[in-house]
Motif scaffolding. Structure first.
Motif, mmCIF file in Angstrom:
data_model
loop_
_atom_site.group_PDB
_atom_site.id
_atom_site.type_symbol
_atom_site.label_atom_id
_atom_site.label_comp_id
_atom_site.label_asym_id
_atom_site.label_seq_id
_atom_site.Cartn_x
_atom_site.Cartn_y
_atom_site.Cartn_z
ATOM 1 N N ASP A 216 15.599 -0.896 11.214
ATOM 2 C CA ASP A 216 14.587 -0.505 12.189
ATOM 3 C C ASP A 216 15.160 0.298 13.344
ATOM 4 O O ASP A 216 14.520 1.232 13.831
ATOM 5 N N THR A 217 16.330 -0.046 13.828
ATOM 6 C CA THR A 217 16.936 0.672 14.943
ATOM 7 C C THR A 217 18.432 0.413 15.007
ATOM 8 O O THR A 217 18.906 -0.663 14.613
ATOM 9 N N LYS A 218 19.157 1.378 15.508
ATOM 10 C CA LYS A 218 20.603 1.240 15.705
ATOM 11 C C LYS A 218 20.942 1.147 17.193
ATOM 12 O O LYS A 218 22.107 1.115 17.567
ATOM 13 N N LEU B 135 16.016 -1.741 20.767
ATOM 14 C CA LEU B 135 15.232 -0.625 21.295
ATOM 15 C C LEU B 135 14.686 0.136 20.090
ATOM 16 O O LEU B 135 15.414 0.876 19.436
ATOM 17 N N LEU B 136 13.413 -0.056 19.806
ATOM 18 C CA LEU B 136 12.853 0.326 18.519
ATOM 19 C C LEU B 136 12.417 1.777 18.391
ATOM 20 O O LEU B 136 12.196 2.259 17.285
ATOM 21 N N ASP B 137 12.249 2.498 19.502
ATOM 22 C CA ASP B 137 11.854 3.901 19.406
ATOM 23 C C ASP B 137 12.375 4.676 20.608
ATOM 24 O O ASP B 137 13.014 4.120 21.506
ATOM 25 N N ALA C 118 12.897 -7.587 21.474
ATOM 26 C CA ALA C 118 12.810 -6.208 20.982
ATOM 27 C C ALA C 118 11.749 -5.425 21.746
ATOM 28 O O ALA C 118 10.695 -5.949 22.101
ATOM 29 N N VAL C 119 12.049 -4.135 21.984
ATOM 30 C CA VAL C 119 11.148 -3.276 22.742
ATOM 31 C C VAL C 119 10.784 -2.051 21.917
ATOM 32 O O VAL C 119 11.662 -1.416 21.320
ATOM 33 N N GLY C 120 9.511 -1.712 21.865
ATOM 34 C CA GLY C 120 9.073 -0.525 21.140
ATOM 35 C C GLY C 120 7.565 -0.528 20.989
ATOM 36 O O GLY C 120 6.884 -1.512 21.310
ATOM 37 N N ARG C 121 7.007 0.582 20.507
ATOM 38 C CA ARG C 121 5.577 0.676 20.287
ATOM 39 C C ARG C 121 5.133 -0.348 19.230
ATOM 40 O O ARG C 121 5.936 -0.778 18.403
ATOM 41 N N PRO C 122 3.844 -0.743 19.237
ATOM 42 C CA PRO C 122 3.351 -1.766 18.299
ATOM 43 C C PRO C 122 3.695 -1.495 16.842
ATOM 44 O O PRO C 122 4.038 -2.422 16.102
ATOM 45 N N ILE C 123 3.617 -0.242 16.406
ATOM 46 C CA ILE C 123 3.920 0.073 15.010
ATOM 47 C C ILE C 123 5.394 -0.184 14.698
ATOM 48 O O ILE C 123 5.752 -0.633 13.614
ATOM 49 N N SER C 124 6.274 0.084 15.672
ATOM 50 C CA SER C 124 7.699 -0.200 15.499
ATOM 51 C C SER C 124 7.947 -1.699 15.484
ATOM 52 O O SER C 124 8.779 -2.199 14.732
ATOM 53 N N ALA D 222 5.902 -4.010 14.424
ATOM 54 C CA ALA D 222 5.431 -4.581 13.160
ATOM 55 C C ALA D 222 6.484 -4.449 12.066
ATOM 56 O O ALA D 222 6.761 -5.398 11.321
ATOM 57 N N SER D 223 7.098 -3.268 11.968
ATOM 58 C CA SER D 223 8.128 -3.047 10.957
ATOM 59 C C SER D 223 9.356 -3.908 11.220
ATOM 60 O O SER D 223 9.941 -4.486 10.307
ATOM 61 N N TYR D 224 9.729 -4.045 12.492
ATOM 62 C CA TYR D 224 10.893 -4.843 12.887
ATOM 63 C C TYR D 224 10.680 -6.312 12.526
ATOM 64 O O TYR D 224 11.560 -6.963 11.961
ATOM 65 N N ARG D 225 9.498 -6.852 12.823
ATOM 66 C CA ARG D 225 9.210 -8.254 12.518
ATOM 67 C C ARG D 225 9.209 -8.495 11.016
ATOM 68 O O ARG D 225 9.686 -9.522 10.537
ATOM 69 N N GLU D 226 8.664 -7.544 10.275
ATOM 70 C CA GLU D 226 8.597 -7.697 8.820
ATOM 71 C C GLU D 226 9.985 -7.719 8.197
ATOM 72 O O GLU D 226 10.278 -8.548 7.334
ATOM 73 N N ASP D 227 10.874 -6.832 8.652
ATOM 74 C CA ASP D 227 12.223 -6.766 8.094
ATOM 75 C C ASP D 227 13.043 -8.011 8.412
ATOM 76 O O ASP D 227 13.929 -8.399 7.647
ATOM 77 N N LEU D 228 12.783 -8.628 9.568
ATOM 78 C CA LEU D 228 13.517 -9.833 9.953
ATOM 79 C C LEU D 228 12.750 -11.117 9.634
ATOM 80 O O LEU D 228 13.196 -12.208 9.987
ATOM 81 N N ASN D 229 11.570 -10.952 9.010
ATOM 82 C CA ASN D 229 10.753 -12.107 8.611
ATOM 83 C C ASN D 229 10.414 -12.984 9.808
ATOM 84 O O ASN D 229 10.564 -14.203 9.782
#
Length: 324
Positions: free
Chosen positions: A13-15, A171-173, A294-300, A302-309
Motif C-alpha cells: 500500500d505504501t513505502k 502515509l498512504l497517498d 495510518a493516514v490517507g484518503r478513504p480509498i487508500s 480501504a486497500s490498506y486495511r484489506e491487505d493487513l486484514n
C-alpha cells in the motif's frame, strides 16, 4: 490497545512511514534542561549524524526529519526493491558496517570457500540480513540504541532513555505525505526554536535549502523527482520548488497567524494533491493530534486495511474531512 508494528507496515500500500521517538527521562534528549541549566544541544548532532549514516547503509531513505529537544520526527521511504536487487556480497558488506555478522559471513567476505552445509546456513543468514536492511524496526532500533548508549554513558546512568521503541504511521497517498513532511519540517518553528526554515538546525528543511541555493539536492535525503509521470524515477512525487514554497509559506502563517494569506495562495502542490489551504494549515500544525495510525484518503485506507486484514477504520472521519 497498541497495534504490533508488523501489522502497521504494508509495503503493498505504501513505502512511506512517519516515525517518532520520545525521551522518557525528565532530562532533555537535546537542548537545555530547565531544572539544572545543563545543555545537551550537542546530542542533536548525534541523532542527525547517526540517522544519515544509517540511511547510507540501509535500503531506507530519509524524506524528512526534525531533531527536537525531547523527541525526533522522521519520514522514511522503504526501498525493498533495492534490497532484493543487491547481491549477497553487497548485503553482507552493508550488514558488517552495522554489526560483526557471523563466522560464516566473515569467512565468506575473506574469500574462503564454504562447504555445502555451511552454504545452506549462509544463505539463510543473508536472507535475514536482506530483510533487516529494508526493515523500519531495525533501522529505528539501531538509531535509538546508539543514542541511548551514548547518552547514558555521558549521564553515567543505566536507566531507560527512550519512552518506548518508536511510533509509526503509514502515509498512504501524496496528500498525507506532503502534509506530514511539512509538519515535520516546521516542528522547530511551532516550538519557537527557530523563526524560519533556513534557521531550523538539525532538520531536513535546512539541509534542502542549503543545497537548493547551489541548485542541487542533498545526496543524504530522498530527492524530489517532480510530478508523477509514466516513466517515474525513484524520488518524492513533488516539485522541489513547490515543496520549499509550501514549507516557507505555511511557516509564515504559523508564525504570524495570517490564515487569510494561505487562503489566497495557489501552490502547484496544493492544486495537485487537492488539499484546501484551511485543511493544509490544520494538517501541518496538528498532524499527530488529528491522526493516529495510518493516514490517507478513504480509498487508500480501504486497500490498506484489506491487505493487513484489519477491520477498524482508524482516522476515517478526519481523513474524509481533511483529505477527501
Amino acid at each position: 490497545m497498541a497495534i504490533a508494528r508488523k501489522r502497521q507496515v504494508s509495503l503493498v500500500d505504501t513505502k512511506y512511514y512517519h516515525c517518532t521517538s520520545r525521551c522518557v527521562r525528565r532530562a532533555f534528549l537535546c537542548g537545555e534542561d530547565y531544572f539544572t541549566g545543563q545543555s545537551y544541544e550537542h546530542r542533536r548532532g548525534w541523532v542527525e549524524g547517526k540517522l544519515l549514516e544509517l540511511a547510507k547503509i540501509f535500503c531506507i531513505d530519509v524524506c524528512a526529519y526534525a531533531v527536537m529537544s525531547n523527541h525526533t520526527h522522521l519520514v522514511l521511504y522503504v526501498d525493498d526493491k533495492k534490497a532484493n536487487r543487491l547481491n549477497d556480497k553487497a548485503i553482507v558488506i552493508r550488514w558488517h558496517k552495522l554489526c560483526k555478522g557471523t563466522l560464516l559471513t566473515q569467512k565468506y567476505i575473506q574469500g574462503e570457500r564454504l562447504s555445502k552445509v555451511e552454504l545452506i546456513f549462509f544463505n539463510q543468514t543473508v536472507k535475514e540480513y536482506r530483510e533487516r536492511l529494508s526493515s523500519i524496526s531495525w533501522f529505528m532500533r539501531l538509531l535509538n540504541e546508539d543514542i541511548a548508549r551514548r547518552a547514558n554513558k555521558e549521564d553515567n546512568c543505566t536507566f531507560r532513555f527512550w519512552e518506548r521503541r518508536f511510533s509509526s504511521q503509514a502515509l498512504l497517498d501524496e496528500a498525507a505525505l506532503a502534509a506530514c513532511m511539512a509538519y515535520v519540517d516546521l516542528n522547530p518553528i511551532r516550538a519557537k526554536m527557530a523563526k524560519t526554515p533556513e534557521e531550523s538546525d538539525h532538520t531536513s528543511a535546512r539541509v534542502r535549502l542549503i543545497c537548493a541555493k547551489e541548485g542541487k539536492q542533498p545526496k543524504q535525503l530522498l530527492r524530489f523527482a517532480g510530478m508523477p509521470r509514466q516513466t517515474m524515477p525513484k524520488g518524492l512525487p513533488f516539485e522541489l520548488k513547490s515543496y520549499l514554497e509550501l514549507v516557507e509559506l505555511t511557516g509564515h502563517c504559523i508564525r504570524e497567524d495570517k490564515r487569510g494569506h494561505i487562503e489566497s495562495t495557489h501552490l502547484p502542490l496544493l492544486e495537485r494533491v487537492d488539499i484546501s489551504p484551511e485543511n493544509l494549515l490544520k494538517l501541518t500544525t496538528q498532524f499527530t493530534r488529528v491522526f493516529h495510525g495510518a493516514v490517507g484518503r478513504p480509498i487508500s485506507q480501504a486497500s490498506y486495511r484489506e491487505d493487513l486484514n484489519r477491520k477498524r477504520r482508524a482516522n476515517i472521519s478526519n481523513c474524509e474531512k481533511l483529505l477527501a
